[in-house]
Design a protein around this motif. Structure first.
Motif, PDB file in Angstrom:
ATOM      1  N   LEU A  23       0.824  -1.212   0.000  1.00  0.00           N
ATOM      2  CA  LEU A  23       0.000   0.000   0.000  1.00  0.00           C
ATOM      3  C   LEU A  23       0.855   1.258   0.000  1.00  0.00           C
ATOM      4  O   LEU A  23       0.547   2.234  -0.697  1.00  0.00           O
ATOM      5  N   ALA A  24       1.940   1.242   0.782  1.00  0.00           N
ATOM      6  CA  ALA A  24       2.812   2.416   0.840  1.00  0.00           C
ATOM      7  C   ALA A  24       3.387   2.726  -0.535  1.00  0.00           C
ATOM      8  O   ALA A  24       3.473   3.897  -0.939  1.00  0.00           O
ATOM      9  N   GLU A  25       3.769   1.695  -1.273  1.00  0.00           N
ATOM     10  CA  GLU A  25       4.355   1.911  -2.591  1.00  0.00           C
ATOM     11  C   GLU A  25       3.297   2.322  -3.603  1.00  0.00           C
ATOM     12  O   GLU A  25       3.509   3.236  -4.409  1.00  0.00           O
ATOM     13  N   LEU A  26       2.141   1.671  -3.571  1.00  0.00           N
ATOM     14  CA  LEU A  26       1.074   2.031  -4.509  1.00  0.00           C
ATOM     15  C   LEU A  26       0.566   3.441  -4.250  1.00  0.00           C
ATOM     16  O   LEU A  26       0.174   4.153  -5.182  1.00  0.00           O
ATOM     17  N   ALA A  27       0.575   3.855  -2.985  1.00  0.00           N
ATOM     18  CA  ALA A  27       0.105   5.204  -2.650  1.00  0.00           C
ATOM     19  C   ALA A  27       0.971   6.270  -3.294  1.00  0.00           C
ATOM     20  O   ALA A  27       0.493   7.366  -3.609  1.00  0.00           O
ATOM     21  N   LYS A  28       2.262   5.966  -3.481  1.00  0.00           N
ATOM     22  CA  LYS A  28       3.135   6.926  -4.157  1.00  0.00           C
ATOM     23  C   LYS A  28       2.707   7.148  -5.601  1.00  0.00           C
ATOM     24  O   LYS A  28       2.923   8.202  -6.171  1.00  0.00           O
ATOM     25  N   CYS A  29       2.098   6.102  -6.182  1.00  0.00           N
ATOM     26  CA  CYS A  29       1.738   6.159  -7.606  1.00  0.00           C
ATOM     27  C   CYS A  29       0.308   6.623  -7.825  1.00  0.00           C
ATOM     28  O   CYS A  29      -0.071   6.926  -8.955  1.00  0.00           O
ATOM     29  N   GLN A  30      -0.492   6.648  -6.730  1.00  0.00           N
ATOM     30  CA  GLN A  30      -1.918   6.771  -6.971  1.00  0.00           C
ATOM     31  C   GLN A  30      -2.338   8.124  -7.549  1.00  0.00           C
ATOM     32  O   GLN A  30      -3.347   8.204  -8.248  1.00  0.00           O
ATOM     33  N   ALA A  31      -1.559   9.173  -7.308  1.00  0.00           N
ATOM     34  CA  ALA A  31      -1.953  10.486  -7.822  1.00  0.00           C
ATOM     35  C   ALA A  31      -2.017  10.493  -9.345  1.00  0.00           C
ATOM     36  O   ALA A  31      -2.829  11.203  -9.933  1.00  0.00           O
ATOM     37  N   HIS A  32      -1.168   9.696  -9.997  1.00  0.00           N
ATOM     38  CA  HIS A  32      -1.147   9.738 -11.456  1.00  0.00           C
ATOM     39  C   HIS A  32      -1.396   8.389 -12.111  1.00  0.00           C
ATOM     40  O   HIS A  32      -1.552   8.306 -13.318  1.00  0.00           O
ATOM     41  N   LYS A  33      -1.450   7.299 -11.306  1.00  0.00           N
ATOM     42  CA  LYS A  33      -1.617   5.977 -11.912  1.00  0.00           C
ATOM     43  C   LYS A  33      -2.875   5.255 -11.453  1.00  0.00           C
ATOM     44  O   LYS A  33      -3.701   4.854 -12.269  1.00  0.00           O
ATOM     45  N   TYR A  34      -2.997   5.062 -10.144  1.00  0.00           N
ATOM     46  CA  TYR A  34      -4.020   4.153  -9.632  1.00  0.00           C
ATOM     47  C   TYR A  34      -4.912   4.810  -8.601  1.00  0.00           C
ATOM     48  O   TYR A  34      -4.517   5.748  -7.922  1.00  0.00           O
ATOM     49  N   ARG A  35      -6.100   4.255  -8.484  1.00  0.00           N
ATOM     50  CA  ARG A  35      -6.863   4.387  -7.255  1.00  0.00           C
ATOM     51  C   ARG A  35      -6.557   3.131  -6.440  1.00  0.00           C
ATOM     52  O   ARG A  35      -6.389   2.058  -7.018  1.00  0.00           O
ATOM     53  N   VAL A  36      -6.477   3.272  -5.133  1.00  0.00           N
ATOM     54  CA  VAL A  36      -6.048   2.154  -4.297  1.00  0.00           C
ATOM     55  C   VAL A  36      -7.058   1.952  -3.168  1.00  0.00           C
ATOM     56  O   VAL A  36      -7.517   2.915  -2.543  1.00  0.00           O
ATOM     57  N   ALA A  37      -7.397   0.685  -2.934  1.00  0.00           N
ATOM     58  CA  ALA A  37      -8.260   0.326  -1.812  1.00  0.00           C
ATOM     59  C   ALA A  37      -7.705  -0.948  -1.196  1.00  0.00           C
ATOM     60  O   ALA A  37      -6.932  -1.674  -1.822  1.00  0.00           O
ATOM     61  N   TYR A  38      -8.110  -1.203   0.046  1.00  0.00           N
ATOM     62  CA  TYR A  38      -7.667  -2.442   0.681  1.00  0.00           C
ATOM     63  C   TYR A  38      -8.747  -2.954   1.622  1.00  0.00           C
ATOM     64  O   TYR A  38      -9.657  -2.220   2.016  1.00  0.00           O
ATOM     65  N   THR A  39      -8.626  -4.224   1.965  1.00  0.00           N
ATOM     66  CA  THR A  39      -9.566  -4.825   2.897  1.00  0.00           C
ATOM     67  C   THR A  39      -8.854  -5.191   4.193  1.00  0.00           C
ATOM     68  O   THR A  39      -7.649  -5.419   4.224  1.00  0.00           O
ATOM     69  N   TYR A  40      -9.631  -5.222   5.246  1.00  0.00           N
ATOM     70  CA  TYR A  40      -9.164  -5.712   6.544  1.00  0.00           C
ATOM     71  C   TYR A  40     -10.283  -6.573   7.103  1.00  0.00           C
ATOM     72  O   TYR A  40     -11.433  -6.510   6.652  1.00  0.00           O
ATOM     73  N   HIS A  41      -9.957  -7.373   8.116  1.00  0.00           N
ATOM     74  CA  HIS A  41     -10.972  -8.269   8.668  1.00  0.00           C
ATOM     75  C   HIS A  41     -11.549  -7.738   9.973  1.00  0.00           C
ATOM     76  O   HIS A  41     -12.711  -7.345  10.032  1.00  0.00           O
ATOM     77  N   SER A  42     -10.735  -7.700  11.022  1.00  0.00           N
ATOM     78  CA  SER A  42     -11.278  -7.371  12.335  1.00  0.00           C
ATOM     79  C   SER A  42     -10.779  -6.051  12.910  1.00  0.00           C
ATOM     80  O   SER A  42     -11.488  -5.395  13.672  1.00  0.00           O
ATOM     81  N   GLN A  43      -9.553  -5.662  12.538  1.00  0.00           N
ATOM     82  CA  GLN A  43      -8.982  -4.451  13.121  1.00  0.00           C
ATOM     83  C   GLN A  43      -9.224  -3.251  12.197  1.00  0.00           C
ATOM     84  O   GLN A  43      -8.638  -3.181  11.120  1.00  0.00           O
ATOM     85  N   PRO A  44     -10.061  -2.295  12.590  1.00  0.00           N
ATOM     86  CA  PRO A  44     -10.272  -1.103  11.754  1.00  0.00           C
ATOM     87  C   PRO A  44      -8.961  -0.337  11.577  1.00  0.00           C
ATOM     88  O   PRO A  44      -8.051  -0.441  12.403  1.00  0.00           O
ATOM     89  N   PRO A  45      -8.845   0.444  10.497  1.00  0.00           N
ATOM     90  CA  PRO A  45      -7.622   1.220  10.268  1.00  0.00           C
ATOM     91  C   PRO A  45      -7.330   2.157  11.430  1.00  0.00           C
ATOM     92  O   PRO A  45      -8.230   2.815  11.950  1.00  0.00           O
ATOM     93  N   SER A  46      -6.079   2.197  11.850  1.00  0.00           N
ATOM     94  CA  SER A  46      -5.685   3.086  12.932  1.00  0.00           C
ATOM     95  C   SER A  46      -5.647   4.532  12.422  1.00  0.00           C
ATOM     96  O   SER A  46      -5.518   4.770  11.214  1.00  0.00           O
TER      97      SER A  46
END
Length: 326
Positions: A23-46
């Motif tokens: 995610l950290a690496e894809l986030a660097k690219c997301q402004a001009h390349k990708y939209r990024v999403a992720y899933t988690y199971h039990s622990q909400p994002p901090s």
């Protein structure tokens, strides 16, 4: 490029070790390349994760039932690539609860979600498998060698591979060895392989390390690079399908004792503190393959990557701070 026009990459299991690095690496690219999403199971994002990844969308998903997967496509549209990092990966835990191992490690609900959405282009599924699909009775397994795992974890991953290949038409299955490297931008409480070895040896006492189990550990940033290259290739050849199974290992075959020797060398510890013992001397409650070193020529040919040597990876890991988004 308008937000809705950018390709969507979804990381299933994005809150784990590999997921956070990716995610950290894809986030660097997301402004001009990708939209990024992720899933988690039990622990909400901090709050820290949300602060570092303000434009990355998170979704709570139960992979056993599939609950939550439809909310991703409802909110963001069709994904172009899905990277499945989610797994019950502790071999002993899998041995103790084989039903959970099969339910979580075989990505039935992910495949059903991808096939049911009727996307104009079938998304690429990059699925993380394991070197433990091999029996471990020889060196440098190739992708064509028989899969004959010795424990439930390996069996669940073989079933997963068969399921993906039988039920999905656009996939890259990556048989990963031990993944090592620095902590991600949000350090995890789990003990990482090299950091554990360093902790044992830094105290100035003896540590016991297996000398007769062999792996090809791979540096985490190499894993991220491989996945990024596969994502880019898929998007560049939109409409084409991949049918890949690749060994995802580093360039060096090492035992745990060899790994400890390298840590001692890099850190300046006394190598006499590395006590070499047989894996057969310890009952871990689960069978473990002896030699699942892998031939990685197909990986190198497919993505054209220069893989990090183990000694270099150890130095990069132990002489760095947690990875950041800077």
């Amino acid at each position: 490029m308008e937000d809705g026009k950018r390709d969507l990459v979804v990381v299933v299991g994005g809150s784990g070790y590999l997921g956070l690095h990716l995610l950290a690496e894809l986030a660097k690219c997301q402004a001009h390349k990708y939209r990024v999403a992720y899933t988690y199971h039990s622990q909400p994002p901090s709050p820290q994760l949300q602060q570092h990844l303000p434009n990355v969308k998170s979704f709570q998903v139960d992979l056993v039932t599939g609950h939550g997967l439809d909310s991703i496509s409802s909110a963001l549209g069709f994904p172009h690539v899905v990277v499945n990092c989610a797994a019950l990966s502790n071999p002993r835990a899998c041995e103790q609860n084989p039903n959970a191992a099969m339910a979580i490690n075989v990505p039935r609900t992910v495949v059903e979600w991808l096939t049911s959405m009727n996307a104009p282009t079938l998304p690429l599924l990059i699925h993380l498998s394991t070197d433990q699909v091999y029996e471990g009775i020889k060196s440098f397994y190739t992708e064509d060698d028989e899969t004959k795992p010795v424990n439930v974890y390996g069996r669940s991953k073989v079933v997963a591979e068969i399921y993906v290949k039988s039920n999905y038409a656009n996939y890259a299955i990556l048989r990963s060895s031990i993944i090592y490297g620095p902590q991600p931008f949000i350090p995890l409480p789990k003990t990482l392989p090299l950091q554990w070895i360093d902790g044992v040896l830094s105290g100035g006492g003896e540590g016991e390390f297996f000398c007769d189990e062999f792996r090809c550990p791979i540096y985490v940033k190499d894993v991220v690079n491989v996945i990024e290259l596969l994502i880019a290739k898929s998007i560049a050849t939109e409409g084409s399908h991949m049918h890949l199974v690749l060994n995802l290992g580093g360039p060096d075959k090492v035992s745990r004792a060899d790994m400890a020797d390298v840590v001692a060398e890099v850190q300046g510890y006394n190598k006499e503190f590395v006590k070499r013992v047989s894996a057969l001397s310890v009952n871990r409650g689960v069978a473990s393959p002896s030699d699942i070193s892998m031939d990685i020529r197909n990986l190198v040919a497919e993505v054209g990557i220069n893989l990090t040597s183990f000694v270099t990876g150890v130095a990069l890991t132990l002489h760095s701070t947690p990875s950041s988004l800077e």
